[in-house]
Enzyme design. Sequence first.
Site, PDB file in Angstrom:
ATOM      1  N   ASN A   7      16.135  -8.442   2.146  1.00 26.44           N
ATOM      2  CA  ASN A   7      15.825  -7.014   2.069  1.00 26.44           C
ATOM      3  C   ASN A   7      14.364  -6.918   1.621  1.00 26.44           C
ATOM      4  OD1 ASN A   7      15.599  -4.319   1.557  1.00 26.44           O
ATOM      5  ND2 ASN A   7      17.322  -4.185   0.146  1.00 26.44           N
ATOM      6  N   ARG A  90      17.813  -6.582   6.388  1.00 24.90           N
ATOM      7  CA  ARG A  90      18.102  -5.148   6.292  1.00 24.90           C
ATOM      8  C   ARG A  90      16.890  -4.390   6.833  1.00 24.90           C
ATOM      9  NH1 ARG A  90      16.597  -1.153   1.589  1.00 24.90           N
ATOM     10  NH2 ARG A  90      17.644   0.682   2.397  1.00 24.90           N
ATOM     11  N   HIS A 180      21.803   4.563   4.217  1.00 25.63           N
ATOM     12  CA  HIS A 180      22.915   3.893   3.514  1.00 25.63           C
ATOM     13  C   HIS A 180      24.055   3.563   4.468  1.00 25.63           C
ATOM     14  CE1 HIS A 180      21.913   5.978  -0.602  1.00 25.63           C
ATOM     15  NE2 HIS A 180      21.373   4.759  -0.553  1.00 25.63           N
ATOM     16  N   GLY A 212      19.372   6.589  -5.226  1.00 23.86           N
ATOM     17  CA  GLY A 212      19.404   7.365  -3.995  1.00 23.86           C
ATOM     18  C   GLY A 212      20.869   7.605  -3.685  1.00 23.86           C
ATOM     19  N   ARG A 241      14.395  12.196  -6.243  1.00 23.90           N
ATOM     20  CA  ARG A 241      14.284  13.001  -5.010  1.00 23.90           C
ATOM     21  C   ARG A 241      14.984  14.343  -5.197  1.00 23.90           C
ATOM     22  NH1 ARG A 241      16.566   8.259  -1.779  1.00 23.90           N
ATOM     23  NH2 ARG A 241      14.809   6.839  -1.612  1.00 23.90           N
ATOM     24  N   GLY A 333      28.707   6.132  -8.669  1.00 24.79           N
ATOM     25  CA  GLY A 333      30.083   6.250  -8.154  1.00 24.79           C
ATOM     26  C   GLY A 333      31.000   5.159  -8.665  1.00 24.79           C
ATOM     27  N   GLU A 385      26.322  -4.280   0.493  1.00 23.66           N
ATOM     28  CA  GLU A 385      25.535  -4.210   1.733  1.00 23.66           C
ATOM     29  C   GLU A 385      25.116  -5.603   2.204  1.00 23.66           C
ATOM     30  OE1 GLU A 385      23.614  -1.058  -0.570  1.00 23.66           O
ATOM     31  OE2 GLU A 385      22.827  -0.357   1.335  1.00 23.66           O
TER      32      GLU A 385
END
Length: 402
Positions: A7, A90, A180, A212, A241, A333, A385
């Site tokens: 990444n 990625r 995402h 994010g 953001r 989460g 991911e």
Amino acid sequence: MKILVINAGSSSLKYQLIDMENEFVLAKGVCERIGDGGSMTHKTHDGKKMEAEKDFPTHKEAFVELIDVLTKGEYAVIDDVNEISAVGHRIVQGAEKFSKSVLVTEEVVNTIESIADLAPLHNPAHVLAIRACMNVFDKHVPQVVVFDTAFHQTMPKTAYMFGVPYEYYEKYHVRRYGFHGTSHRYVSRRFAKLIGKKVEDLKMITCHLGNGSSITAIDGGKSVDTSMGFTPLDGILMGTRSGNVDPSVITYIAEKENMSGNELSLLLNKKSGFLGISGRSSDHRDMIQFSNEGDERSKLVLDMLYYQIRKYIGAYTAVMGGLDALVFTGGIGENSYTARESVCRNMDYFGIKLDKEINQKFNRTEHEISSAQSRVKIWIVPTNEELMIARDTKAIVDSLNQ
Ligand code: ADP
């Protein structure tokens, strides 16, 4: 088969080496400050950790060093670079050019470069890393690219178009892309597997909440709408953001403060969200702590965040004409029972009923958190991911060998 997952950012290179026999992470780390000195952090599966200052003029030197560390000395986890069968990268923006992961060819690299305008901070860095990798690895080592946007390419036009003149879609490719995607795809597939159902038979909303954040409506395994848009700025309030705002607020602020496009972009991407509202921090944990200490603006951040997530859940349930599952992932989460409880409060009429005790007990663990009366299954599914990138890479490499 061992796969190196990369990444890359403009000055950093995160990596994981995964053994696909058992999907075990052999080592992971990050090379940072590429082009401006250099440093490296490397951790092995058996708990050894290396932190060192390095000299990384370009991504190429970072790759050379990382292969050295993986293969030689006390932090080595493999004997020879030839044990790495493939590299998976990625890629943030695949635009309308890529709706699935693909093998890297010169044409693919050129296409990723050609859409760099749509992700100027990311795509050029990805291309640098791919090219550096081509230099460092034997040319027979396949490379695969996995796009954040690809999963959302199934969105209908109704969901991805913005109400600006159509010519901007045609001329400049202005539309919702969503991000995402690798995470939403991973958790949706993983959730279906965990409950023993086919993803094709489920309507779900996946909430990836971190620094994010994005929320996705997944109907029958396909993304039908998602909260991030043309860039990751759209959607709900995030660490720094803004999430969605009335566009005229932006032109109004620009006039009042005499701001350029770049300054506005900085304001909305780096100085807004939790940080902008609280004036103190971009971190969700801090917001909880400050709010508990009586800080009104941190409390407002949390109230806004949970409120906005609830609005998306309502909207996406309407879009799909029902809901079978609500899945939480990402740093917030997975870890914050407060966030999950606040989001699910008073949602019985939707068939969403959380088991508060179970919710408080589980963090960063795959677990159901809905009560027995809940019609909608509510779950925590930690995202992965890197594993999804490694799986895609393996599938493409396997298909080459057939
Ligand atoms: P990124 O989007 O950069 O990958 P993460 O997914 O790691 O970020 O999420 C980082 C966010 O998760 C931070 O706002 C952090 O405060 C929040 N977070 C992590 N652990 C907890 C926790 N136990 N309770 C509340 N928030 C948490």
